[in-house]
Design an enzyme around this catalytic site. Structure first.
Site, PDB file in Angstrom:
ATOM      1  N   ARG A  85       0.866  -1.177   0.000  1.00 44.92           N
ATOM      2  CA  ARG A  85       0.000   0.000   0.000  1.00 44.92           C
ATOM      3  C   ARG A  85       0.904   1.229   0.000  1.00 44.92           C
ATOM      4  O   ARG A  85       2.053   1.166   0.450  1.00 44.92           O
ATOM      5  CB  ARG A  85      -0.909   0.014   1.227  1.00 44.92           C
ATOM      6  CG  ARG A  85      -1.849  -1.192   1.341  1.00 44.92           C
ATOM      7  CD  ARG A  85      -2.668  -1.120   2.622  1.00 44.92           C
ATOM      8  NE  ARG A  85      -3.597  -2.234   2.727  1.00 44.92           N
ATOM      9  CZ  ARG A  85      -3.352  -3.373   3.368  1.00 44.92           C
ATOM     10  NH1 ARG A  85      -2.174  -3.549   3.972  1.00 44.92           N
ATOM     11  NH2 ARG A  85      -4.262  -4.327   3.427  1.00 44.92           N
ATOM     12  N   HIS A 143      -1.864   2.608  -6.194  1.00 45.75           N
ATOM     13  CA  HIS A 143      -2.474   1.392  -5.638  1.00 45.75           C
ATOM     14  C   HIS A 143      -2.740   0.361  -6.741  1.00 45.75           C
ATOM     15  O   HIS A 143      -2.856  -0.837  -6.460  1.00 45.75           O
ATOM     16  CB  HIS A 143      -3.783   1.745  -4.917  1.00 45.75           C
ATOM     17  CG  HIS A 143      -4.224   0.700  -3.937  1.00 45.75           C
ATOM     18  ND1 HIS A 143      -3.645   0.543  -2.689  1.00 45.75           N
ATOM     19  CD2 HIS A 143      -5.177  -0.264  -4.026  1.00 45.75           C
ATOM     20  CE1 HIS A 143      -4.234  -0.456  -2.053  1.00 45.75           C
ATOM     21  NE2 HIS A 143      -5.162  -0.965  -2.841  1.00 45.75           N
ATOM     22  N   HIS A 165      -4.345  -9.188   3.857  1.00 48.86           N
ATOM     23  CA  HIS A 165      -5.802  -9.139   3.945  1.00 48.86           C
ATOM     24  C   HIS A 165      -6.282  -9.865   5.197  1.00 48.86           C
ATOM     25  O   HIS A 165      -5.734 -10.896   5.575  1.00 48.86           O
ATOM     26  CB  HIS A 165      -6.442  -9.796   2.717  1.00 48.86           C
ATOM     27  CG  HIS A 165      -6.424  -8.935   1.501  1.00 48.86           C
ATOM     28  ND1 HIS A 165      -6.623  -9.428   0.225  1.00 48.86           N
ATOM     29  CD2 HIS A 165      -6.225  -7.592   1.349  1.00 48.86           C
ATOM     30  CE1 HIS A 165      -6.551  -8.433  -0.649  1.00 48.86           C
ATOM     31  NE2 HIS A 165      -6.310  -7.324   0.007  1.00 48.86           N
ATOM     32  N   LYS A 214      -1.965  -1.770   7.442  1.00 49.10           N
ATOM     33  CA  LYS A 214      -3.378  -1.516   7.682  1.00 49.10           C
ATOM     34  C   LYS A 214      -3.884  -2.463   8.773  1.00 49.10           C
ATOM     35  O   LYS A 214      -3.601  -3.655   8.755  1.00 49.10           O
ATOM     36  CB  LYS A 214      -4.179  -1.726   6.390  1.00 49.10           C
ATOM     37  CG  LYS A 214      -5.634  -1.314   6.503  1.00 49.10           C
ATOM     38  CD  LYS A 214      -6.328  -1.450   5.169  1.00 49.10           C
ATOM     39  CE  LYS A 214      -7.785  -0.997   5.270  1.00 49.10           C
ATOM     40  NZ  LYS A 214      -8.489  -1.129   3.967  1.00 49.10           N
ATOM     41  N   TYR A 273      -9.729 -11.122  -7.017  1.00 46.65           N
ATOM     42  CA  TYR A 273      -8.760 -11.195  -8.108  1.00 46.65           C
ATOM     43  C   TYR A 273      -9.019 -12.406  -9.008  1.00 46.65           C
ATOM     44  O   TYR A 273      -8.530 -12.455 -10.137  1.00 46.65           O
ATOM     45  CB  TYR A 273      -7.331 -11.221  -7.551  1.00 46.65           C
ATOM     46  CG  TYR A 273      -6.961  -9.940  -6.842  1.00 46.65           C
ATOM     47  CD1 TYR A 273      -6.771  -8.761  -7.558  1.00 46.65           C
ATOM     48  CD2 TYR A 273      -6.854  -9.887  -5.459  1.00 46.65           C
ATOM     49  CE1 TYR A 273      -6.457  -7.570  -6.913  1.00 46.65           C
ATOM     50  CE2 TYR A 273      -6.538  -8.700  -4.805  1.00 46.65           C
ATOM     51  CZ  TYR A 273      -6.352  -7.545  -5.532  1.00 46.65           C
ATOM     52  OH  TYR A 273      -6.059  -6.370  -4.890  1.00 46.65           O
ATOM     53  N   ARG A 319      -0.387  -2.505  -6.667  1.00 51.46           N
ATOM     54  CA  ARG A 319      -0.697  -3.551  -5.672  1.00 51.46           C
ATOM     55  C   ARG A 319      -1.693  -4.556  -6.275  1.00 51.46           C
ATOM     56  O   ARG A 319      -1.546  -5.762  -6.085  1.00 51.46           O
ATOM     57  CB  ARG A 319      -1.264  -2.897  -4.411  1.00 51.46           C
ATOM     58  CG  ARG A 319      -1.716  -3.875  -3.323  1.00 51.46           C
ATOM     59  CD  ARG A 319      -2.073  -3.085  -2.068  1.00 51.46           C
ATOM     60  NE  ARG A 319      -2.938  -3.821  -1.170  1.00 51.46           N
ATOM     61  CZ  ARG A 319      -2.523  -4.662  -0.220  1.00 51.46           C
ATOM     62  NH1 ARG A 319      -1.226  -4.882  -0.072  1.00 51.46           N
ATOM     63  NH2 ARG A 319      -3.381  -5.267   0.579  1.00 51.46           N
TER      64      ARG A 319
END
Length: 282
Positions: free
Chosen positions: A132, A222, A248, A157, A257, A225
């Protein structure tokens, strides 16, 4: 807002809210107070709901409206102690968008367009490790673990640490970069070597390279990523590994994805191509 502001900030700090979340929630409450020229604790439920309609009519995006709802709900329920009946707000509307992904050839063009060594390393790091932008600018020299060929992402995050892969090609570029720029602590520093590079400057690097390369897809850095995750998936890496590398919380976040990987979709035959149709007369 004075005392109310201090109380709100204290509550957010107790909950370890990210600094960006704190700023966003405070901005929501300041906007509400300015709109009515009253302190937020003096407003009625009807006034609060009318303000949300006002934001909607202004054309605020769904994501920004969601931030406003979350900020209002936090202030009135957690700071003032209102019940759900006192501050009944509509449920947050969630939008689901598939990310735009560049092909490997487009990534090549993008990286080649970044002539400056620092800019090239910046984009290569984002792509090769799936970082990120906040993680990219807060990368430190001691986060690059050359013996294990891994990059340590500290407090990403969700305030979580994780490890991601260190590309052999990136390592060579970073060695050249360190010899040229001699970073002290932060890998990518700003005007002051003791401060990380500003996120706005990073986005400008991406946008310059994108414009020069002629690549049209991708709204910000982004995108790289998303490319990292999609290209790994297309290369045969399993979802659980990609989830771990991306940091995640849920596998559901990584599964999107699956909907954009090229080999699976590209090899699917359209039903139109299975029909036995004759060409119409000219």
């Amino acid at each position: 807002m004075g005392a109310l502001r201090e109380k709100m900030v204290a509550e957010m700090k107790l909950r370890n809210f990210a600094s960006r979340t704190q700023k966003s929630y405070l901005a929501v409450m300041v906007g509400l107070a300015k709109h009515y020229h009253q302190f937020p604790d003096q407003l009625t439920q009807e006034q609060i709901r009318t303000y949300l309609l006002h934001l909607q009519e202004r054309g605020l995006s769904s994501s920004s409206q969601n931030v406003a709802i979350s900020g209002l709900r936090f202030f009135y329920q957690q700071v003032l102690g209102w019940t759900q009946e006192q501050i009944f707000l509509p449920p947050r509307k969630r939008t689901w968008r598939l990310p735009e992904v560049l092909s490997p050839r487009e990534v090549e063009r993008l990286l080649a367009a970044a002539v400056k060594l620092r800019d090239r390393c910046l984009l290569m790091t984002a792509y090769s490790a799936g970082l990120r932008v906040s993680e990219l600018v807060h990368l430190k020299l001691n986060d690059i673990h050359t013996e294990r060929m891994m990059i340590r992402v500290e407090q990403g995050k969700g305030k979580k640490d994780r490890y991601t892969i260190l590309s052999q090609r990136l390592l060579g570029e970073l060695k050249r970069y360190k010899q040229t720029y001699q970073p002290v602590s932060w890998v990518f520093f700003g005007k002051n070597r003791n401060c990380p590079l500003d996120i706005t400057a990073v986005q400008k690097v991406y946008n310059r390279a994108k414009q020069k390369s002629g690549v049209e897809k991708g709204k910000g850095i982004h995108t790289l990523r998303h490319c990292f995750a999609t290209h790994l998936l297309e290369g045969g890496v399993d979802l659980v590994t990609i989830k771990t590398l991306l940091g995640h919380n849920s596998l559901q976040s990584t599964q999107r994805y699956l909907q954009i990987r090229q080999p699976k979709l590209g090899l699917t035959t359209s039903p139109l191509d299975l029909l036995d149709l004759r060409d119409p007369p000219l």
